[in-house]
Design an enzyme around this catalytic site. Structure first.
Site, PDB file in Angstrom:
ATOM      1  N   HIS A   3     -10.865   9.112   7.868  1.00  0.00           N
ATOM      2  CA  HIS A   3     -10.602   7.680   8.026  1.00  0.00           C
ATOM      3  C   HIS A   3      -9.901   7.328   9.338  1.00  0.00           C
ATOM      4  CE1 HIS A   3      -9.718   3.603   6.732  1.00  0.00           C
ATOM      5  NE2 HIS A   3      -8.409   3.793   6.865  1.00  0.00           N
ATOM      6  N   ARG A  37      -0.260   8.558   9.058  1.00  0.00           N
ATOM      7  CA  ARG A  37      -0.073   7.124   9.322  1.00  0.00           C
ATOM      8  C   ARG A  37       0.123   6.348   8.024  1.00  0.00           C
ATOM      9  NH1 ARG A  37      -3.526   2.530   9.141  1.00  0.00           N
ATOM     10  NH2 ARG A  37      -5.282   3.879   8.620  1.00  0.00           N
ATOM     11  N   GLU A  81       0.868  -1.184   0.000  1.00  0.00           N
ATOM     12  CA  GLU A  81       0.000   0.000   0.000  1.00  0.00           C
ATOM     13  C   GLU A  81       0.903   1.233   0.000  1.00  0.00           C
ATOM     14  OE1 GLU A  81      -3.772  -0.668   2.591  1.00  0.00           O
ATOM     15  OE2 GLU A  81      -2.237  -1.965   3.421  1.00  0.00           O
ATOM     16  N   HIS A 112      -8.984   9.052   3.920  1.00  0.00           N
ATOM     17  CA  HIS A 112      -8.678   7.951   2.993  1.00  0.00           C
ATOM     18  C   HIS A 112      -9.090   8.412   1.606  1.00  0.00           C
ATOM     19  CE1 HIS A 112      -8.396   4.077   1.091  1.00  0.00           C
ATOM     20  NE2 HIS A 112      -7.925   3.542   2.200  1.00  0.00           N
ATOM     21  N   ARG A 169      -1.043   8.684   1.725  1.00  0.00           N
ATOM     22  CA  ARG A 169      -2.461   9.070   1.591  1.00  0.00           C
ATOM     23  C   ARG A 169      -2.721  10.561   1.561  1.00  0.00           C
ATOM     24  NH1 ARG A 169      -5.062   4.635   5.575  1.00  0.00           N
ATOM     25  NH2 ARG A 169      -4.590   2.951   4.147  1.00  0.00           N
TER      26      ARG A 169
HETATM   27  P1  FAD Z   1     -12.073   0.215  17.309  1.00  0.00           P
HETATM   28  O1  FAD Z   1     -11.884  -1.035  16.559  1.00  0.00           O
HETATM   29  O2  FAD Z   1     -12.707   1.349  16.601  1.00  0.00           O
HETATM   30  O3  FAD Z   1     -12.923  -0.151  18.600  1.00  0.00           O
HETATM   31  C1  FAD Z   1     -13.387   0.833  19.476  1.00  0.00           C
HETATM   32  C2  FAD Z   1     -14.197   0.182  20.572  1.00  0.00           C
HETATM   33  O4  FAD Z   1     -14.481   1.124  21.580  1.00  0.00           O
HETATM   34  C3  FAD Z   1     -15.548  -0.362  20.127  1.00  0.00           C
HETATM   35  O5  FAD Z   1     -15.772  -1.574  20.797  1.00  0.00           O
HETATM   36  C4  FAD Z   1     -16.537   0.684  20.649  1.00  0.00           C
HETATM   37  O6  FAD Z   1     -17.820   0.175  20.924  1.00  0.00           O
HETATM   38  C5  FAD Z   1     -15.847   1.077  21.927  1.00  0.00           C
HETATM   39  N1  FAD Z   1     -16.215   2.379  22.466  1.00  0.00           N
HETATM   40  C6  FAD Z   1     -16.026   3.605  21.932  1.00  0.00           C
HETATM   41  N2  FAD Z   1     -16.451   4.564  22.766  1.00  0.00           N
HETATM   42  C7  FAD Z   1     -16.918   3.936  23.864  1.00  0.00           C
HETATM   43  C8  FAD Z   1     -17.495   4.375  25.082  1.00  0.00           C
HETATM   44  N3  FAD Z   1     -17.709   5.675  25.354  1.00  0.00           N
HETATM   45  N4  FAD Z   1     -17.886   3.442  25.993  1.00  0.00           N
HETATM   46  C9  FAD Z   1     -17.714   2.118  25.743  1.00  0.00           C
HETATM   47  N5  FAD Z   1     -17.168   1.656  24.611  1.00  0.00           N
HETATM   48  C10 FAD Z   1     -16.771   2.547  23.687  1.00  0.00           C
HETATM   49  N6  FAD Z   1      -5.919  -0.287   9.708  1.00  0.00           N
HETATM   50  C11 FAD Z   1      -4.972  -1.160   9.302  1.00  0.00           C
HETATM   51  O7  FAD Z   1      -3.915  -1.239   9.921  1.00  0.00           O
HETATM   52  N7  FAD Z   1      -5.203  -1.964   8.224  1.00  0.00           N
HETATM   53  C12 FAD Z   1      -6.375  -1.927   7.516  1.00  0.00           C
HETATM   54  O8  FAD Z   1      -6.549  -2.680   6.569  1.00  0.00           O
HETATM   55  C13 FAD Z   1      -7.362  -0.997   7.907  1.00  0.00           C
HETATM   56  N8  FAD Z   1      -8.532  -0.900   7.227  1.00  0.00           N
HETATM   57  C14 FAD Z   1      -9.519  -0.077   7.690  1.00  0.00           C
HETATM   58  C15 FAD Z   1     -10.758  -0.053   7.055  1.00  0.00           C
HETATM   59  C16 FAD Z   1     -11.791   0.703   7.556  1.00  0.00           C
HETATM   60  C17 FAD Z   1     -13.111   0.741   6.861  1.00  0.00           C
HETATM   61  C18 FAD Z   1     -11.578   1.476   8.730  1.00  0.00           C
HETATM   62  C19 FAD Z   1     -12.689   2.301   9.304  1.00  0.00           C
HETATM   63  C20 FAD Z   1     -10.348   1.482   9.361  1.00  0.00           C
HETATM   64  C21 FAD Z   1      -9.308   0.703   8.850  1.00  0.00           C
HETATM   65  N9  FAD Z   1      -8.060   0.680   9.475  1.00  0.00           N
HETATM   66  C22 FAD Z   1      -7.109  -0.201   9.042  1.00  0.00           C
HETATM   67  C23 FAD Z   1      -7.832   1.382  10.730  1.00  0.00           C
HETATM   68  C24 FAD Z   1      -8.001   0.382  11.881  1.00  0.00           C
HETATM   69  O9  FAD Z   1      -9.009  -0.537  11.548  1.00  0.00           O
HETATM   70  C25 FAD Z   1      -8.374   1.066  13.173  1.00  0.00           C
HETATM   71  O10 FAD Z   1      -7.502   2.130  13.421  1.00  0.00           O
HETATM   72  C26 FAD Z   1      -8.258   0.087  14.331  1.00  0.00           C
HETATM   73  O11 FAD Z   1      -8.995  -1.073  14.049  1.00  0.00           O
HETATM   74  C27 FAD Z   1      -8.755   0.723  15.611  1.00  0.00           C
HETATM   75  O12 FAD Z   1      -8.891  -0.274  16.579  1.00  0.00           O
HETATM   76  P2  FAD Z   1      -9.261   0.116  18.061  1.00  0.00           P
HETATM   77  O13 FAD Z   1      -9.304  -1.164  18.811  1.00  0.00           O
HETATM   78  O14 FAD Z   1      -8.371   1.183  18.531  1.00  0.00           O
HETATM   79  O15 FAD Z   1     -10.726   0.766  17.933  1.00  0.00           O
HETATM   80  C1  SIN Z   2      -7.240   0.102   3.325  1.00  0.00           C
HETATM   81  O1  SIN Z   2      -7.453  -1.098   3.174  1.00  0.00           O
HETATM   82  O2  SIN Z   2      -7.121   0.911   2.402  1.00  0.00           O
HETATM   83  C2  SIN Z   2      -7.138   0.636   4.701  1.00  0.00           C
HETATM   84  C3  SIN Z   2      -5.800   0.370   5.209  1.00  0.00           C
HETATM   85  C4  SIN Z   2      -5.489   1.229   6.394  1.00  0.00           C
HETATM   86  O3  SIN Z   2      -6.249   2.107   6.769  1.00  0.00           O
HETATM   87  O4  SIN Z   2      -4.401   1.026   6.932  1.00  0.00           O
END
Ligand code: FAD
Ligand code: SIN
Length: 519
Positions: free
Chosen positions: A337, A372, A114, A230, A276
């Site tokens: 994103h 990032r 990527e 994104h 990006r």
């Molecule tokens: P999240 O997975 O967002 O989880 C947050 C959690 O907190 C959830 O359970 C939610 O319910 C909870 N929460 C929030 N506020 C509260 C509250 N007040 N009280 C209780 N619970 C709460 N990154 C990569 O490295 N590779 C990829 O291929 C990639 N693809 C992506 C595709 C998409 C569509 C998106 C949106 C993001 C992508 N990213 C990717 C980024 C990556 O997925 C996220 O940065 C990462 O998954 C965040 O994980 P997290 O555990 O920090 O938060």
């Molecule tokens: C993507 O698949 O383009 C998302 C990857 C990322 O946010 O790191």
């Protein structure tokens, strides 16, 4: 009398960061795991492209570090990046241990690439990497007797005294009662804040709750001006900004205008695989200059069989809107994103408040700087979830919490004007999109700041008078997040990485973090 719970560790958030930290904590610790929605809901579940790690004999740690630092545009913390990169192969092993099967080719990982990566180093599960990680982590968590799950519970504020954290007030959304969760250690894993923008690739959970709570608890909040847009979300009235993975460009996908003309080389020699910020600004510029509603991403030169195998989710989703990506270019636009800034943490995920940790997108561990690199986010989640758990496993649990009052709802009444909440939600997100977007100016930022001050006053008044609800909690957080982003953007008198201000188009020589603290 509202309920009070006692746990050794309180984890707020069940994305890949929260679930992984729960699994890595000692079985001897009692753990509360909180999700404001369904356990699996959150950005992690929707991750497509994959997770980066040096796994190829021709690749090496120094190259991954160099690429990450270059993308971070001078603000990456080399120590933190080296830590993350060197732990990456171990993070992949930990995921395989819970059952994640990364896509293989001839019994080797199928590594894709990527923007910003100088080598193929992204492992993935077709284009549903996040779904596989989340379902496997959750299956393991469910079997742990020391972990209690609280689904549909939304954290409101942290319980702190004298810069120590003792847990959180949390709203049980089923009963609408606020319950107190007392804990020796609290981990914030609430994800990012991209819902502050009208158009976002993120699910509804990304309202920046953890960052706003930490700000109110006097944590340092760093570099919030760096919202990553994104470049390629599906442009369709019913698609709700569905992501078209950067891995399509990694596999040769071309960005073109409606007449089929490619344009990325005009902006950067790396073309479609420039970082990006550059690609998103290029698309923004083409759309604004030509008055187009979108540009197109073309992967139709690949065989249909190959496309369906590598990108089954994207293929199906586009087909459901009548777009056959094996024949037609995909209409795309940029959308908010990823939140590069967040709660300042160290390598053990500790914040500046004792016994309060932050991991995943909510944290600012220093690994992303001003931008990032793709697929470094899931990596950050897993690596810092592990180091956080290790630190907690090795620490002492002696301290007794001071007495905290139960939540007092005696002075508020049910609201008859809930439309105010949805109206303000919408207004904030529009202001952010129009005035604090991909290209900024002093005038737009100052206007946004003025509007947000008015909205903040209205939200404060509403919060003081009416019964708490999930939407109100999120609105209160969203307005604070928007203000922090704007304040950070105004503070940065230069253009760097994801922050581009027309009035300061140049980058300053000395890179400096923007730190926001509650005054
Ligand atoms: P999240 O997975 O967002 O989880 C947050 C959690 O907190 C959830 O359970 C939610 O319910 C909870 N929460 C929030 N506020 C509260 C509250 N007040 N009280 C209780 N619970 C709460 N990154 C990569 O490295 N590779 C990829 O291929 C990639 N693809 C992506 C595709 C998409 C569509 C998106 C949106 C993001 C992508 N990213 C990717 C980024 C990556 O997925 C996220 O940065 C990462 O998954 C965040 O994980 P997290 O555990 O920090 O938060
Ligand atoms: C993507 O698949 O383009 C998302 C990857 C990322 O946010 O790191």
């Amino acid at each position: 009398m509202s309920r009070q719970h006692q746990f050794d560790v309180l984890i707020i958030g069940t994305g890949s960061a929260g679930l992984m930290s729960a699994l890595q904590l000692s079985d001897k610790l009692s753990i509360a795991l909180i999700a404001k929605d369904k356990i699996l809901e959150g950005s992690s579940y929707y991750a497509q492209g994959g997770i980066s790690a040096v796994l190829d004999a021709d690749d090496d740690f120094n190259a991954h570090i160099k690429d990450t630092l270059a993308t971070a545009s001078g603000l990456g913390n080399e120590t933190a990046i080296r830590f993350m990169v060197e732990q990456a192969p171990g993070a992949i092993k930990s995921l395989e241990k819970v059952g994640v099967h990364f896509t293989q080719k001839s019994n080797q990982y199928h590594l894709t690439t990527e923007g910003g990566h100088s080598a193929r180093r992204v492992v993935h599960v077709a284009d549903k990497t996040g779904q596989s990680i989340q379902t496997n982590l959750f299956d393991s968590v469910k079997n742990k007797k020391n972990i209690t799950l609280f689904e549909n519970f939304i954290a409101i504020d942290l319980l702190t005294k004298n810069k120590h954290c003792y847990g959180s007030y949390i709203l049980n959304k089923s009963t609408n009662e606020v319950e107190s969760f007392i804990a020796h250690k609290t981990i914030i894993a609430t994800g990012g804040a991209s819902k502050a923008y009208l158009y976002t690739s993120n699910p509804d959970t990304s309202t920046g709750d953890g960052i706003a709570m930490a700000y109110r608890a006097e944590c340092d909040i760093v570099n919030m001006e760096f919202t990553q847009f994104h470049p390629t979300c599906l442009y369709h009235p019913h698609a709700k900004s569905f992501l078209i993975s950067e891995a399509l460009r990694g596999e040769g996908g071309k960005l073109v205008l409606q007449n089929g003309a490619a344009f990325m080389r005009k902006y950067d020699d790396r073309g479609e695989l420039a970082p990006r910020d550059i690609v998103a600004r290029a698309i923004d510029s083409e759309m604004k200059t030509n008055g187009f509603d979108c540009v197109y991403l073309d992967i139709s030169f690949k065989e249909k069989k190959w496309i369906v195998k590598h990108f089954p989710t994207i293929y199906k989703k586009c087909a459901s809107f009548g777009i056959d990506i094996s024949k037609d270019p995909i209409p795309v636009v940029p959308a908010a994103h990823y939140t590069c800034g967040g709660i300042q943490t160290n390598l053990d995920a500790q914040s500046n408040i004792t016994n309060l940790y932050a991991i995943g997108e909510v944290a600012h561990a220093g690994v992303h700087g001003a931008n990032r690199m793709a697929s470094n986010s899931l990596l950050e989640c897993i690596v810092f979830a592990k180091s956080c758990a290790k630190h907690i496993n090795q620490s002492t649990f002696g301290e007794v919490a001071p007495k905290f009052d139960n939540w007092d709802a005696s002075r508020v009444t049910p609201s008859q004007e809930k439309v105010v909440v949805s109206h303000l939600w919408d207004e904030i997100r529009r202001i952010m999109w129009n005035f604090v977007g991909i290209v900024r100016s002093n005038k737009r930022l100052n206007y946004a700041q003025l509007k947000l001050t008015q909205i903040q006053n209205e939200v404060n008044e509403y919060y003081r008078l009416y019964l708490i609800s999930s939407d109100l909690i999120e609105l209160r957080n969203l307005v604070k997040i928007a203000q922090i982003i704007i304040q950070s953007a105004i503070t940065r008198a230069e253009s760097r990485g994801l922050h581009y201000n027309e009035d300061y188009p140049k980058q300053l020589k000395e890179p400096v973090d923007t730190i926001i603290q509650k005054s």
